[in-house]
Write an enzyme that holds these catalytic residues in place. Structure first.
Site, PDB file in Angstrom:
ATOM      1  N   ASP A  57     -23.380  37.865  20.351  1.00 22.36           N
ATOM      2  CA  ASP A  57     -24.537  37.317  21.069  1.00 22.36           C
ATOM      3  C   ASP A  57     -24.092  36.433  22.225  1.00 22.36           C
ATOM      4  OD1 ASP A  57     -26.455  38.583  19.586  1.00 22.36           O
ATOM      5  OD2 ASP A  57     -26.802  36.888  18.235  1.00 22.36           O
TER       6      ASP A  57
ATOM      7  N   ARG B 164     -23.484  47.582   8.036  1.00 21.58           N
ATOM      8  CA  ARG B 164     -23.447  47.282   6.596  1.00 21.58           C
ATOM      9  C   ARG B 164     -24.574  48.031   5.892  1.00 21.58           C
ATOM     10  NH1 ARG B 164     -20.839  43.614   3.643  1.00 21.58           N
ATOM     11  NH2 ARG B 164     -19.928  42.761   5.523  1.00 21.58           N
TER      12      ARG B 164
ATOM     13  N   ASP C 242     -22.489  33.342  16.749  1.00 20.52           N
ATOM     14  CA  ASP C 242     -22.315  34.797  16.803  1.00 20.52           C
ATOM     15  C   ASP C 242     -21.597  35.170  18.107  1.00 20.52           C
ATOM     16  OD1 ASP C 242     -22.903  37.621  17.489  1.00 20.52           O
ATOM     17  OD2 ASP C 242     -24.005  37.565  15.608  1.00 20.52           O
TER      18      ASP C 242
ATOM     19  N   THR D   4     -25.583  49.233  -0.700  1.00 23.51           N
ATOM     20  CA  THR D   4     -24.258  48.978  -1.309  1.00 23.51           C
ATOM     21  C   THR D   4     -23.565  47.754  -0.710  1.00 23.51           C
ATOM     22  OG1 THR D   4     -23.093  50.332   0.317  1.00 23.51           O
ATOM     23  CG2 THR D   4     -23.938  51.466  -1.635  1.00 23.51           C
TER      24      THR D   4
HETATM   25  N1  URA Z   1     -19.309  36.988  13.287  1.00 26.58           N
HETATM   26  C1  URA Z   1     -19.547  36.095  14.284  1.00 26.58           C
HETATM   27  O1  URA Z   1     -19.775  36.470  15.432  1.00 26.58           O
HETATM   28  N2  URA Z   1     -19.531  34.787  13.956  1.00 26.58           N
HETATM   29  C2  URA Z   1     -19.285  34.338  12.708  1.00 26.58           C
HETATM   30  O2  URA Z   1     -19.268  33.122  12.504  1.00 26.58           O
HETATM   31  C3  URA Z   1     -19.040  35.286  11.705  1.00 26.58           C
HETATM   32  C4  URA Z   1     -19.061  36.609  12.017  1.00 26.58           C
END
Ligand code: URA
Length: 209
Positions: free
Chosen positions: A203, A104, A200, A108
């Protein structure tokens, strides 16, 4: 609901999604469950692949076999999409694999491509884009843009958990694609995480928590 959005109803898929939500699920179990969910969703999302008939000689007689007509390209979005590739490859071993990496832009806030390597005949293949979490939809929309720019015509997106906001955004931006989503959650929070979600996914897949 949009007829191009396919939310999974199979009890095995929903059971395994509930298991990966659990914060106590270990990295090893998380990775194995993502594999199993991807395998089951791969089965569901390939039901409509075109078939051709070819003669097959069994040890007993000649018969007409049915084979997949259109080759498949799998395109995981880096990095969490990588966790879904092996499962799909195990059921579609002839599939080619492309990769799309996005970041990202801080100014912008637009997704920018930092890596994109796709099979050269992507225009002739059924493309299945893989990303376990469909949050705002920004990465998926951008990845599908890049893939279309390189000629792809038939694209499916496979996600394990989607936010309503992301589902709507992707289907508005790309009304020609089919979305296969394990389950659609309640909402996004202010940090862009899906609620209740699973945290995530990258992760949790790679142990970088
Ligand atoms: N990406 C992820 O891994 N988890 C989320 O909740 C949103 C985006």
């Amino acid at each position: 609901m949009n007829e191009r959005v396919h939310e999974m109803t199979h009890p095995l898929i929903l059971h395994k999604i509930s298991m990966i939500r659990d914060e106590k699920t270990t990295v090893k179990d998380f990775r194995e469950l993502v594999y199993e969910i991807s395998l089951l969703m791969g089965y569901e999302s390939t039901r409509d692949l075109d078939m051709i008939e070819q003669t097959v000689n069994t040890p007993i007689a000649e018969t007409t076999g049915k084979f997949i007509a259109k080759q498949v390209a799998l395109v995981p979005i880096l990095r969490a999409g990588l966790g879904m590739v092996d499962a799909l490859m195990s059921i579609i071993p002839a599939a080619k694999v492309g990769h799309v990496g996005l970041y990202r832009d801080h100014e912008t806030l637009e997704p920018k491509e930092y890596y994109c390597k796709l099979p050269p005949d992507i225009d002739k293949r059924q493309v299945i884009v893989l990303d376990p979490m469909l949050a705002t939809g920004g990465s998926s929309i951008a990845a599908i843009d890049f893939i279309k720019q390189r000629g792809a015509k038939r694209i499916k997106l496979m996600c394990i958990i989607g936010a309503p906001e992301g589902v709507e955004a992707v289907m508005n931006a790309h009304p020609d694609i089919e979305l296969f989503v394990g389950t659609i959650d309640e909402k996004l929070n202010e940090k862009g995480y899906i609620v209740p979600g699973l945290g995530d996914a990258g992760d949790r897949l790679f142990g970088t928590i």
